[in-house]
Design a protein around this motif. Structure first.
Motif, PDB file in Angstrom:
ATOM      1  N   UNK A  18       0.831  -1.202   0.000  1.00 41.27           N
ATOM      2  CA  UNK A  18       0.000   0.000   0.000  1.00 41.27           C
ATOM      3  C   UNK A  18       0.870   1.258   0.000  1.00 41.27           C
ATOM      4  N   UNK A  19       2.195   1.108   0.189  1.00 41.20           N
ATOM      5  CA  UNK A  19       3.105   2.256   0.248  1.00 41.20           C
ATOM      6  C   UNK A  19       4.397   1.919  -0.496  1.00 41.20           C
ATOM      7  N   UNK A  20       4.399   2.150  -1.800  1.00 37.60           N
ATOM      8  CA  UNK A  20       5.538   1.818  -2.650  1.00 37.60           C
ATOM      9  C   UNK A  20       6.803   2.562  -2.241  1.00 37.60           C
ATOM     10  N   UNK A  21       6.677   3.830  -1.880  1.00 39.10           N
ATOM     11  CA  UNK A  21       7.863   4.610  -1.499  1.00 39.10           C
ATOM     12  C   UNK A  21       8.527   4.025  -0.255  1.00 39.10           C
ATOM     13  N   UNK A  22       7.746   3.676   0.752  1.00 34.17           N
ATOM     14  CA  UNK A  22       8.287   3.113   1.990  1.00 34.17           C
ATOM     15  C   UNK A  22       8.975   1.780   1.728  1.00 34.17           C
ATOM     16  N   UNK A  23       8.329   0.895   0.968  1.00 25.15           N
ATOM     17  CA  UNK A  23       8.895  -0.425   0.720  1.00 25.15           C
ATOM     18  C   UNK A  23      10.152  -0.334  -0.144  1.00 25.15           C
ATOM     19  N   UNK A  24      10.130   0.524  -1.147  1.00 19.16           N
ATOM     20  CA  UNK A  24      11.307   0.728  -1.996  1.00 19.16           C
ATOM     21  C   UNK A  24      12.474   1.253  -1.157  1.00 19.16           C
ATOM     22  N   UNK A  25      12.219   2.243  -0.330  1.00 18.84           N
ATOM     23  CA  UNK A  25      13.258   2.819   0.525  1.00 18.84           C
ATOM     24  C   UNK A  25      13.890   1.733   1.414  1.00 18.84           C
ATOM     25  N   UNK A  26      13.081   0.844   1.971  1.00 24.13           N
ATOM     26  CA  UNK A  26      13.601  -0.227   2.817  1.00 24.13           C
ATOM     27  C   UNK A  26      14.568  -1.122   2.054  1.00 24.13           C
ATOM     28  N   UNK A  27      14.178  -1.582   0.874  1.00 24.12           N
ATOM     29  CA  UNK A  27      15.041  -2.504   0.120  1.00 24.12           C
ATOM     30  C   UNK A  27      16.294  -1.813  -0.422  1.00 24.12           C
ATOM     31  N   UNK A  28      16.218  -0.528  -0.684  1.00 28.25           N
ATOM     32  CA  UNK A  28      17.408   0.218  -1.099  1.00 28.25           C
ATOM     33  C   UNK A  28      18.351   0.397   0.094  1.00 28.25           C
ATOM     34  N   UNK A  29      17.825   0.809   1.251  1.00 29.86           N
ATOM     35  CA  UNK A  29      18.658   1.049   2.430  1.00 29.86           C
ATOM     36  C   UNK A  29      19.218  -0.240   3.024  1.00 29.86           C
ATOM     37  N   UNK A  30      18.382  -1.251   3.189  1.00 30.56           N
ATOM     38  CA  UNK A  30      18.814  -2.469   3.868  1.00 30.56           C
ATOM     39  C   UNK A  30      19.645  -3.379   2.973  1.00 30.56           C
ATOM     40  N   UNK A  31      19.264  -3.509   1.720  1.00 30.42           N
ATOM     41  CA  UNK A  31      19.899  -4.483   0.839  1.00 30.42           C
ATOM     42  C   UNK A  31      20.781  -3.857  -0.242  1.00 30.42           C
ATOM     43  N   UNK A 101      22.098  -3.740   9.069  1.00 30.83           N
ATOM     44  CA  UNK A 101      21.507  -2.797   8.113  1.00 30.83           C
ATOM     45  C   UNK A 101      19.985  -2.885   8.133  1.00 30.83           C
ATOM     46  N   UNK A 102      19.450  -4.096   8.242  1.00 30.09           N
ATOM     47  CA  UNK A 102      17.995  -4.253   8.263  1.00 30.09           C
ATOM     48  C   UNK A 102      17.402  -3.653   9.532  1.00 30.09           C
ATOM     49  N   UNK A 103      18.069  -3.832  10.667  1.00 27.87           N
ATOM     50  CA  UNK A 103      17.610  -3.218  11.917  1.00 27.87           C
ATOM     51  C   UNK A 103      17.587  -1.698  11.755  1.00 27.87           C
ATOM     52  N   UNK A 104      18.667  -1.128  11.198  1.00 23.02           N
ATOM     53  CA  UNK A 104      18.751   0.322  10.999  1.00 23.02           C
ATOM     54  C   UNK A 104      17.668   0.829  10.050  1.00 23.02           C
TER      55      UNK A 104
END
Length: 144
Positions: A18-31, A101-104
């Motif tokens: 439901x929130x593409x920006x949030x999910x994209x940001x997570x996978x860019x930052x964590x992975x 990184x995932x925790x952060x």
């Protein structure tokens, strides 16, 4: 003699949020993922992004209204016929660093555990979906 598989592995996993920006940001930052394609919503297609996760694997993420997402992402069986997907990393050391990184980046995180010949780390992404990251374990690796 067994026939040889004709596929090279998985190309992508498609998921919805439901929130593409949030999910994209997570996978860019964590992975360290890279957004390689974005598409605005049209009358007959939802907004989407393709996130390259390395090794030829990608997430194709579609943004839809929260009320149109069926199932319970936190319950096995409630997630539909595909329960989760596992991402691969090259070593236990990489898995240890990725955990931080995932925790952060805001993931709910489990403990790294040995499952057969793999090190395994289960986590929940920002949508609450349970996923896994794995690294091959050498026969001499001790549980940490």
């Amino acid at each position: 003699m067994r026939p040889m598989a004709v596929t090279l592995g998985f190309n992508h996993v498609a998921t919805i949020t439901a929130d593409l920006d949030r999910l994209t940001r997570f996978y860019v930052e964590a992975f360290g993922g890279t957004v390689t394609f974005e598409m605005a919503a049209t009358e007959d297609h939802p907004r989407m992004a393709i996130i390259d996760l390395g090794g030829g694997a990608a997430l194709n993420v579609f943004e839809v209204a929260e009320e149109s997402i069926l199932g319970q992402r936190r319950t096995m069986g409630g997630r539909g016929p595909i329960d989760h997907f596992g991402l691969a990393v090259d070593s236990r050391a990489t898995l240890d660093g990725l955990r931080e990184r995932m925790v952060a980046a805001g993931a709910e995180i489990g403990e790294i555990q040995r499952l057969g010949g793999e090190w395994s780390l289960f986590f929940r992404d920002p949508d609450g979906m349970e996923l896994e990251v794995c690294a091959h374990a050498a026969p001499t690796d001790a549980d940490s």
